[in-house]
Design an enzyme around this catalytic site. Structure first.
Site, PDB file in Angstrom:
ATOM      1  N   HIS A   1      23.205  -7.123 -39.768  1.00 53.60           N
ATOM      2  CA  HIS A   1      23.558  -8.212 -40.666  1.00 53.60           C
ATOM      3  C   HIS A   1      22.315  -9.009 -41.048  1.00 53.60           C
ATOM      4  O   HIS A   1      21.548  -9.420 -40.172  1.00 53.60           O
ATOM      5  CB  HIS A   1      24.566  -9.163 -40.005  1.00 53.60           C
ATOM      6  CG  HIS A   1      25.938  -8.591 -39.892  1.00 53.60           C
ATOM      7  ND1 HIS A   1      26.892  -9.081 -39.020  1.00 53.60           N
ATOM      8  CD2 HIS A   1      26.546  -7.559 -40.546  1.00 53.60           C
ATOM      9  CE1 HIS A   1      28.001  -8.381 -39.148  1.00 53.60           C
ATOM     10  NE2 HIS A   1      27.816  -7.459 -40.065  1.00 53.60           N
TER      11      HIS A   1
ATOM     12  N   LYS B   1      22.659  -1.439 -45.469  1.00 51.92           N
ATOM     13  CA  LYS B   1      22.738  -2.092 -46.774  1.00 51.92           C
ATOM     14  C   LYS B   1      21.383  -2.675 -47.152  1.00 51.92           C
ATOM     15  O   LYS B   1      20.656  -3.197 -46.308  1.00 51.92           O
ATOM     16  CB  LYS B   1      23.791  -3.198 -46.740  1.00 51.92           C
ATOM     17  CG  LYS B   1      25.220  -2.682 -46.607  1.00 51.92           C
ATOM     18  CD  LYS B   1      26.220  -3.810 -46.642  1.00 51.92           C
ATOM     19  CE  LYS B   1      27.655  -3.305 -46.570  1.00 51.92           C
ATOM     20  NZ  LYS B   1      28.640  -4.407 -46.584  1.00 51.92           N
TER      21      LYS B   1
ATOM     22  N   TYR C   1      32.783 -12.983 -35.491  1.00 50.12           N
ATOM     23  CA  TYR C   1      33.184 -12.377 -34.222  1.00 50.12           C
ATOM     24  C   TYR C   1      33.323 -13.411 -33.109  1.00 50.12           C
ATOM     25  O   TYR C   1      33.986 -13.155 -32.110  1.00 50.12           O
ATOM     26  CB  TYR C   1      32.196 -11.282 -33.829  1.00 50.12           C
ATOM     27  CG  TYR C   1      32.237 -10.120 -34.790  1.00 50.12           C
ATOM     28  CD1 TYR C   1      33.313  -9.241 -34.804  1.00 50.12           C
ATOM     29  CD2 TYR C   1      31.228  -9.937 -35.722  1.00 50.12           C
ATOM     30  CE1 TYR C   1      33.376  -8.198 -35.710  1.00 50.12           C
ATOM     31  CE2 TYR C   1      31.281  -8.885 -36.632  1.00 50.12           C
ATOM     32  CZ  TYR C   1      32.356  -8.027 -36.620  1.00 50.12           C
ATOM     33  OH  TYR C   1      32.420  -6.991 -37.524  1.00 50.12           O
TER      34      TYR C   1
ATOM     35  N   ARG D   1      28.268   1.871 -39.608  1.00 50.44           N
ATOM     36  CA  ARG D   1      29.140   1.930 -40.784  1.00 50.44           C
ATOM     37  C   ARG D   1      29.429   3.399 -41.062  1.00 50.44           C
ATOM     38  O   ARG D   1      28.617   4.283 -40.753  1.00 50.44           O
ATOM     39  CB  ARG D   1      28.477   1.287 -42.003  1.00 50.44           C
ATOM     40  CG  ARG D   1      28.128  -0.192 -41.845  1.00 50.44           C
ATOM     41  CD  ARG D   1      27.458  -0.711 -43.109  1.00 50.44           C
ATOM     42  NE  ARG D   1      27.161  -2.134 -43.043  1.00 50.44           N
ATOM     43  CZ  ARG D   1      26.000  -2.646 -42.639  1.00 50.44           C
ATOM     44  NH1 ARG D   1      25.012  -1.825 -42.258  1.00 50.44           N
ATOM     45  NH2 ARG D   1      25.802  -3.950 -42.616  1.00 50.44           N
TER      46      ARG D   1
ATOM     47  N   ARG E   1      33.811  -0.332 -35.753  1.00 49.17           N
ATOM     48  CA  ARG E   1      32.617  -1.183 -35.861  1.00 49.17           C
ATOM     49  C   ARG E   1      32.946  -2.611 -35.406  1.00 49.17           C
ATOM     50  O   ARG E   1      32.178  -3.237 -34.672  1.00 49.17           O
ATOM     51  CB  ARG E   1      32.102  -1.174 -37.299  1.00 49.17           C
ATOM     52  CG  ARG E   1      30.884  -2.071 -37.568  1.00 49.17           C
ATOM     53  CD  ARG E   1      30.354  -1.776 -38.958  1.00 49.17           C
ATOM     54  NE  ARG E   1      29.522  -2.825 -39.504  1.00 49.17           N
ATOM     55  CZ  ARG E   1      28.208  -2.942 -39.299  1.00 49.17           C
ATOM     56  NH1 ARG E   1      27.591  -2.052 -38.526  1.00 49.17           N
ATOM     57  NH2 ARG E   1      27.519  -3.921 -39.849  1.00 49.17           N
TER      58      ARG E   1
ATOM     59  N   HIS F   1      35.823   1.133 -39.878  1.00 47.16           N
ATOM     60  CA  HIS F   1      35.357  -0.245 -39.725  1.00 47.16           C
ATOM     61  C   HIS F   1      36.059  -0.961 -38.578  1.00 47.16           C
ATOM     62  O   HIS F   1      35.537  -1.925 -38.027  1.00 47.16           O
ATOM     63  CB  HIS F   1      35.528  -1.016 -41.041  1.00 47.16           C
ATOM     64  CG  HIS F   1      34.289  -1.752 -41.447  1.00 47.16           C
ATOM     65  ND1 HIS F   1      33.096  -1.115 -41.709  1.00 47.16           N
ATOM     66  CD2 HIS F   1      34.045  -3.079 -41.605  1.00 47.16           C
ATOM     67  CE1 HIS F   1      32.178  -2.012 -42.024  1.00 47.16           C
ATOM     68  NE2 HIS F   1      32.718  -3.210 -41.963  1.00 47.16           N
TER      69      HIS F   1
END
Length: 322
Positions: free
Chosen positions: A290, A193, A299, A158, A267, A264
């Site tokens: 994730h 995150k 994806y 990110r 990414r 992004h």
């Protein structure tokens, strides 16, 4: 009103006009906004007329049926949500005036919009950007920007993770919750995150680009608070996410890419290309950081879209356009 629409009763038309005047005066709405309110309430009044019910007698079941009709007619979830918002305000006004006992729109929600597919570059486009050398640019900036591209595309970082990277692990780095690169181990440690830390491998191209960048980084003396920062600007400060966006957009334009590129996108390209090659969804989930595999599963749709395009372009039984 269309020719086949049911006529709106005078009482309902007057009620709508009173409400529009109310919001015009009380909320001081712009003419464009007021016109949209008017269209949405005209639609409501038409639905009520077609159902043989007065606006003040509309129930929750009526509204749900009309939402289904709009959705079946091709109206998007977002468009329906905006219409419902206007209807909800109208019935809230009627409720405050004691005209109705309950708001029939209160618990009605628009259909959920399907999650849009992330935008990703094709493999050739990604290679075109990664291999690009800005010969007319400042060599210091060119090496830095190339290293950033290799980390964004080669490791799927990110942009916030990228800008928070330090050159090596230290107590200060750990206290600040930043990440670092380890050239000897050929990996990059990031804190994503939710404070979740993960390690991502560095490929040969990324290692080469980082080595080239670190060889010239010292030409600019960093500020004290950016002494350990991997990526700095010409003024010696830690690079910001906005600066990365701007430099990447500029570099993509110079490289001749036809599409807008932001961090992004790289990414997404990393995840899509890795999944196309390996088919290992769990590995992609881990590399992206994730928490939920459902986030990564988008994806698989992108991968199928890629395969479908290849099929349409090549298979003799495909339904190709002339």
């Amino acid at each position: 009103m269309s020719a086949d629409a049911a006529p709106i009763s005078a009482a309902d038309a007057a009620l709508v006009e009173r409400y529009l005047e109310h919001v015009r005066v009380e909320k001081r709405l712009a003419e464009r906004t007021l016109a949209l309110y008017s269209l949405d309430l005209e639609k409501l009044a038409q639905f009520a007329a077609q159902s043989g019910v007065a606006l003040t007698a509309v129930g929750n079941h009526h509204v749900r049926r009309w939402v289904a009709q709009m959705h079946a007619g091709g109206r998007s979830g977002r468009g329906i949500a905006l219409i419902l918002s206007g209807w909800r305000g109208f019935y809230r006004w009627l409720g405050r005036g004691g005209v109705i006992a309950a708001n029939p729109v209160q618990d009605v929600r628009a259909p959920r919009q399907p999650r849009p597919l992330p935008k990703a570059l094709g493999v050739d486009e990604a290679m075109q950007l990664a291999d690009f050398v800005a010969e007319d640019d400042d060599p210091w900036l060119d090496r830095r920007d190339k290293a950033m591209v290799e980390l964004l595309y080669g490791s799927g970082l990110r942009v916030a993770e990228l800008t928070q990277l330090d050159m090596a692990a230290s107590d200060a780095t750990l206290r600040a919750g930043r990440g670092w690169i380890d050239l000897q181990a050929a990996d990059v440690q990031v804190q994503g995150k939710g404070g979740k830390r993960r390690g991502v491998p560095l490929g040969r191209a990324a290692l080469q680009a980082l080595g080239d960048w670190l060889a010239v980084r010292g030409q600019v003396v960093p500020h004290a608070d950016a002494a350990q920062a991997l990526f700095i600007g010409r003024h010696g400060t830690r690079l910001t996410t906005q600066s990365v966006w701007q430099r990447l957009r500029r570099r993509a334009g110079l490289a001749g890419l036809p599409t807008s590129v932001h961090p992004h996108v790289l990414r997404h390209s990393f995840a899509s290309h890795l999944l196309q090659s390996s088919g290992d969804l769990r590995a992609v989930q881990e590399l992206l950081g994730h928490a939920n595999i459902g986030t990564t599963q988008v994806y698989t749709r992108l991968d199928f879209q890629h395969l479908a395009k290849a099929y349409d372009a090549a298979h003799p039984r495909a339904r190709r356009k002339d």
